[in-house]
Design an enzyme around this catalytic site. Sequence first.
Site, PDB file in Angstrom:
ATOM      1  CG  HIS A   1      -0.209  -0.069   2.522  1.00 41.96           C
ATOM      2  ND1 HIS A   1      -0.183  -1.200   3.290  1.00 41.96           N
ATOM      3  CD2 HIS A   1       0.525   0.855   3.181  1.00 41.96           C
ATOM      4  CE1 HIS A   1       0.537  -0.973   4.370  1.00 41.96           C
ATOM      5  NE2 HIS A   1       0.988   0.262   4.330  1.00 41.96           N
TER       6      HIS A   1
HETATM    7  C1  T46 Z   1       3.205   0.785   6.840  1.00 43.02           C
HETATM    8  C2  T46 Z   1       3.947  -0.479   7.061  1.00 43.02           C
HETATM    9  C3  T46 Z   1       5.421  -0.260   7.186  1.00 43.02           C
HETATM   10  C4  T46 Z   1      -3.651  -0.522  13.792  1.00 43.02           C
HETATM   11  O1  T46 Z   1      -4.680  -0.782  14.444  1.00 43.02           O
HETATM   12  N1  T46 Z   1      -2.922   0.586  14.091  1.00 43.02           N
HETATM   13  C5  T46 Z   1      -1.778   0.903  13.437  1.00 43.02           C
HETATM   14  O2  T46 Z   1      -1.147   1.923  13.738  1.00 43.02           O
HETATM   15  C6  T46 Z   1      -1.353   0.038  12.368  1.00 43.02           C
HETATM   16  C7  T46 Z   1      -0.089   0.379  11.582  1.00 43.02           C
HETATM   17  C8  T46 Z   1      -2.103  -1.059  12.065  1.00 43.02           C
HETATM   18  N2  T46 Z   1      -3.220  -1.334  12.778  1.00 43.02           N
HETATM   19  C9  T46 Z   1      -3.968  -2.565  12.479  1.00 43.02           C
HETATM   20  C10 T46 Z   1      -4.642  -2.573  11.100  1.00 43.02           C
HETATM   21  C11 T46 Z   1      -4.602  -4.045  10.716  1.00 43.02           C
HETATM   22  O3  T46 Z   1      -5.725  -4.695  11.251  1.00 43.02           O
HETATM   23  O4  T46 Z   1      -3.054  -3.660  12.464  1.00 43.02           O
HETATM   24  C12 T46 Z   1      -3.368  -4.580  11.444  1.00 43.02           C
HETATM   25  C13 T46 Z   1      -2.190  -4.805  10.510  1.00 43.02           C
HETATM   26  O5  T46 Z   1      -1.941  -3.601   9.752  1.00 43.02           O
HETATM   27  P1  T46 Z   1      -1.449  -3.613   8.236  1.00 43.02           P
HETATM   28  O6  T46 Z   1      -2.044  -4.762   7.533  1.00 43.02           O
HETATM   29  O7  T46 Z   1      -1.703  -2.265   7.652  1.00 43.02           O
HETATM   30  O8  T46 Z   1       0.131  -3.857   8.433  1.00 43.02           O
HETATM   31  P2  T46 Z   1       1.292  -3.813   7.361  1.00 43.02           P
HETATM   32  O9  T46 Z   1       2.452  -4.469   7.985  1.00 43.02           O
HETATM   33  O10 T46 Z   1       0.867  -4.316   6.028  1.00 43.02           O
HETATM   34  O11 T46 Z   1       1.624  -2.230   7.158  1.00 43.02           O
HETATM   35  C14 T46 Z   1       2.086  -1.467   8.266  1.00 43.02           C
HETATM   36  C15 T46 Z   1       1.378  -0.105   8.310  1.00 43.02           C
HETATM   37  O12 T46 Z   1      -0.023  -0.295   8.285  1.00 43.02           O
HETATM   38  C16 T46 Z   1       1.767   0.804   7.168  1.00 43.02           C
HETATM   39  O13 T46 Z   1       1.327   2.120   7.417  1.00 43.02           O
HETATM   40  O14 T46 Z   1       3.727   1.723   6.269  1.00 43.02           O
HETATM   41  O15 T46 Z   1       3.487  -1.253   8.177  1.00 43.02           O
END
Ligand code: T46
Length: 139
Positions: free
Chosen positions: A50
Amino acid sequence: MGYHRKVNLQQHGDNRGSLVAIETLKDIPFQVNRVYYLFNTLIDESRGFHAHKNLEQLLVCVSGTCDLKVENNEGETLYKLNSPIEGVYIKDLVWREMHNFSKDCVLLVLASNSYSEEDYIRDYDEFKRRCLNEKHTSS
Ligand code: T46
């Protein structure tokens, strides 16, 4: 404008061990409003896929290793995150993918804004359209 660069962090070491301090507007150009970290990531899992509309972040692998693939309107770059004294600063429209997590990887992220699903661009075609737009408006 999507932007990224490597950041070298200063290590304060003595015979007890090492310490790294990251200060707002000194070591990074933004106010930190959120801290999160990724750990226990399975070796064959990739994450990210993303971009963000309006977000500044610093990513540091404080333990272990992983690969960070980023793309902006100038193309793709691969960062090998393998040191707690090196980070990558990412701002706004940058597509990011994290691959090849080592078992002991802890990826620390400092972010400028609170979590907001509205800020995510999860569709790659939309990301590419926005990049093209950026290119046209900046030329
Ligand atoms: C990024 C990369 C490096 C939250 O509730 N709060 C938060 O601050 C974050 C970051 C995530 N979440 C929840 C949302 C999802 O249910 O945690 C779960 C996993 O998040 P996500 O699938 O977005 O994780 P990544 O590893 O794909 O991406 C993350 C960050 O979301 C993104 O901003 O730059 O790490």
